[in-house]
Design a protein around this motif. Sequence first.
Motif, PDB file in Angstrom:
ATOM      1  N   SER A 131      26.119  78.907 165.778  1.00  0.00           N
ATOM      2  CA  SER A 131      26.672  78.900 167.127  1.00  0.00           C
ATOM      3  C   SER A 131      26.440  77.551 167.807  1.00  0.00           C
ATOM      4  O   SER A 131      25.566  76.765 167.401  1.00  0.00           O
ATOM      5  CB  SER A 131      26.049  80.016 167.965  1.00  0.00           C
ATOM      6  OG  SER A 131      24.805  79.610 168.490  1.00  0.00           O
TER       7      SER A 131
ATOM      8  N   ASP B 103      25.092  77.204 170.487  1.00  0.00           N
ATOM      9  CA  ASP B 103      23.870  77.229 171.290  1.00  0.00           C
ATOM     10  C   ASP B 103      22.929  76.093 170.908  1.00  0.00           C
ATOM     11  O   ASP B 103      22.222  75.553 171.762  1.00  0.00           O
ATOM     12  CB  ASP B 103      23.148  78.573 171.125  1.00  0.00           C
ATOM     13  CG  ASP B 103      23.826  79.694 171.894  1.00  0.00           C
ATOM     14  OD1 ASP B 103      24.452  79.394 172.925  1.00  0.00           O
ATOM     15  OD2 ASP B 103      23.739  80.849 171.466  1.00  0.00           O
TER      16      ASP B 103
ATOM     17  N   GLY C 291      28.915  79.144 172.463  1.00  0.00           N
ATOM     18  CA  GLY C 291      27.656  79.511 173.089  1.00  0.00           C
ATOM     19  C   GLY C 291      27.805  79.618 174.593  1.00  0.00           C
ATOM     20  O   GLY C 291      28.917  79.589 175.138  1.00  0.00           O
ATOM     21  N   ASP C 292      26.677  79.711 175.271  1.00  0.00           N
ATOM     22  CA  ASP C 292      26.644  79.852 176.725  1.00  0.00           C
ATOM     23  C   ASP C 292      26.749  78.467 177.368  1.00  0.00           C
ATOM     24  O   ASP C 292      25.904  77.600 177.147  1.00  0.00           O
ATOM     25  CB  ASP C 292      25.336  80.531 177.140  1.00  0.00           C
ATOM     26  CG  ASP C 292      25.264  80.820 178.635  1.00  0.00           C
ATOM     27  OD1 ASP C 292      26.230  80.492 179.360  1.00  0.00           O
ATOM     28  OD2 ASP C 292      24.229  81.357 179.075  1.00  0.00           O
TER      29      ASP C 292
ATOM     30  N   THR D 283      26.567  77.794 180.564  1.00  0.00           N
ATOM     31  CA  THR D 283      25.847  77.701 181.835  1.00  0.00           C
ATOM     32  C   THR D 283      24.790  76.603 181.842  1.00  0.00           C
ATOM     33  O   THR D 283      24.705  75.842 182.829  1.00  0.00           O
ATOM     34  CB  THR D 283      25.205  79.053 182.193  1.00  0.00           C
ATOM     35  OG1 THR D 283      26.136  80.102 181.968  1.00  0.00           O
ATOM     36  CG2 THR D 283      24.747  79.066 183.636  1.00  0.00           C
TER      37      THR D 283
ATOM     38  N   GLY E 198      30.159  82.025 176.519  1.00  0.00           N
ATOM     39  CA  GLY E 198      29.633  82.690 177.701  1.00  0.00           C
ATOM     40  C   GLY E 198      29.496  81.751 178.880  1.00  0.00           C
ATOM     41  O   GLY E 198      29.463  80.529 178.739  1.00  0.00           O
ATOM     42  N   LEU E 199      29.426  82.349 180.048  1.00  0.00           N
ATOM     43  CA  LEU E 199      29.202  81.609 181.285  1.00  0.00           C
ATOM     44  C   LEU E 199      28.709  82.592 182.327  1.00  0.00           C
ATOM     45  O   LEU E 199      29.230  83.702 182.433  1.00  0.00           O
ATOM     46  CB  LEU E 199      30.502  80.948 181.772  1.00  0.00           C
ATOM     47  CG  LEU E 199      30.428  80.196 183.102  1.00  0.00           C
ATOM     48  CD1 LEU E 199      29.611  78.911 182.948  1.00  0.00           C
ATOM     49  CD2 LEU E 199      31.827  79.867 183.627  1.00  0.00           C
ATOM     50  N   ARG E 200      27.693  82.182 183.064  1.00  0.00           N
ATOM     51  CA  ARG E 200      27.264  82.937 184.233  1.00  0.00           C
ATOM     52  C   ARG E 200      27.821  82.228 185.461  1.00  0.00           C
ATOM     53  O   ARG E 200      27.947  81.007 185.474  1.00  0.00           O
ATOM     54  CB  ARG E 200      25.739  83.019 184.287  1.00  0.00           C
ATOM     55  CG  ARG E 200      25.139  83.771 183.114  1.00  0.00           C
ATOM     56  CD  ARG E 200      23.625  83.964 183.273  1.00  0.00           C
ATOM     57  NE  ARG E 200      22.907  82.701 183.361  1.00  0.00           N
ATOM     58  CZ  ARG E 200      22.531  81.970 182.311  1.00  0.00           C
ATOM     59  NH1 ARG E 200      22.848  82.364 181.080  1.00  0.00           N
ATOM     60  NH2 ARG E 200      21.856  80.854 182.466  1.00  0.00           N
TER      61      ARG E 200
ATOM     62  N   MET F 270      34.240  86.195 180.415  1.00  0.00           N
ATOM     63  CA  MET F 270      34.311  84.749 180.598  1.00  0.00           C
ATOM     64  C   MET F 270      35.261  84.398 181.744  1.00  0.00           C
ATOM     65  O   MET F 270      34.960  83.558 182.598  1.00  0.00           O
ATOM     66  CB  MET F 270      34.780  84.090 179.298  1.00  0.00           C
ATOM     67  CG  MET F 270      34.871  82.579 179.358  1.00  0.00           C
ATOM     68  SD  MET F 270      33.269  81.786 179.523  1.00  0.00           S
ATOM     69  CE  MET F 270      33.787  80.086 179.844  1.00  0.00           C
TER      70      MET F 270
END
Length: 313
Positions: A79, A81, A118-119, A121, A142-144, A165
Motif C-alpha cells: 500500500s 501507506d 493509502g490514507d 490525511t 482514504g481521507l478524513r 472518500m
Amino acid sequence: MRRGDLSRFSSLPLSHFPCLEDGDPDAPRGAQAWRLWVDYGYSSEETFEDYFVRFVETVDTGRVRELVFGSWGAPFEDSADEPIDLLTQAADRFPNLRLIALGDISSDEAEISWIQQGDLTPLLGAFPRLEVLEVRGGTGLGLRPVSHDSLRVLRVESGGLSGAMVRAVGASDFPSLEHLELWLGVSDYGGDATVADLAPILSGERLPALRHLGLQDSEIQDEIAAAVASAPVVAGLRSLALSMGALGAEGVEALLSGQPLTHLRRLDLTHHFVGPLMVKRMAAALRHVELIMGEAEARHEWAPEGRYVAVSE
C-alpha cells in the motif's frame, strides 16, 4: 523505468532518483522536481524505505517543490501507506514542497484498480503549504475531513472511488481549491459513491474558489448530470467535466433544461452515448462555450444498457 504521466500540474523538469542497480548517474542533486520509483519486479537491491532515506540524504530537499511517486515496490500488494508515512515523517526536510503526485504507475506495471493506495490525511496535515495533490488508484484510498488553506488542486484518478472518500472530500474545508477532479469509476471496483454523497461538493459551500469541477468516469453519469444541472457550485465554475462515463440522452436533456451553462468557458462531455441530434442541440445551446463531445461511443452487449465507462480495471 516507466512513467505513467499522472501529474497534469507538474511544471518543472523532472529528475529521476536512481535505484542502486541504476548505478550513480550524474543526477542534478539540486533539482526542484523528482520522481521516485523502485522496481516492482522485486529485482531492486534495496527496499523502498532504504531508497527514500538515501534520497533524503543525497539531494538538497530544501529546494524540492514537486515530488512524483511512481512504483514503491509492488503497488498491487504494497500500500501507499509506506511512502505516505516516510514523507510525512520527513516533512521538515521539504519546506518548499508544493506538489505531490502519488501513484504515477502505468498500466504495464499495475492496472489502476490494482494500485493499493493509502490514507491521504497525514500528507495534508504535514504539508500545510501544499498546493497540488494528484492520486492514481482508489483501492484502500482514504481521507478524513480536513481543513487546508493552500490546496489549489485535488485530482483522484480511479476505477472505483468509494462513497466514504467522496463524503470526506465534501466535508473538508478547501478555501483555495480551484480544481477538483474525481474519477468515480464502477461498483465492481469499489465505486459506490451516490449523488447524495456528492451533495456537499455540489453545494459549493466549502469550495468558494472552485473554478473547475470534474465528476467523471461514472456509471451513474446521467444522475450526476441531473444533479449538476441545479447545483449551486456551477455558477462559479469556468469549466466542467462530466466526461468518461455512461452519459446518455437523459443526462444531456437534464443539462439542457437546467440552469444556464453559457457562462462556462469549457464543457467536456467526451465518451458519451448520445445521438447526433442531441449533440447538435447541445452545441446550439452553448454556441459560445468550448463544448467537447466528439462522436458517441459504440455500445457493447456485455455492458448494462450497452454503456460503459472509460476507465475501470
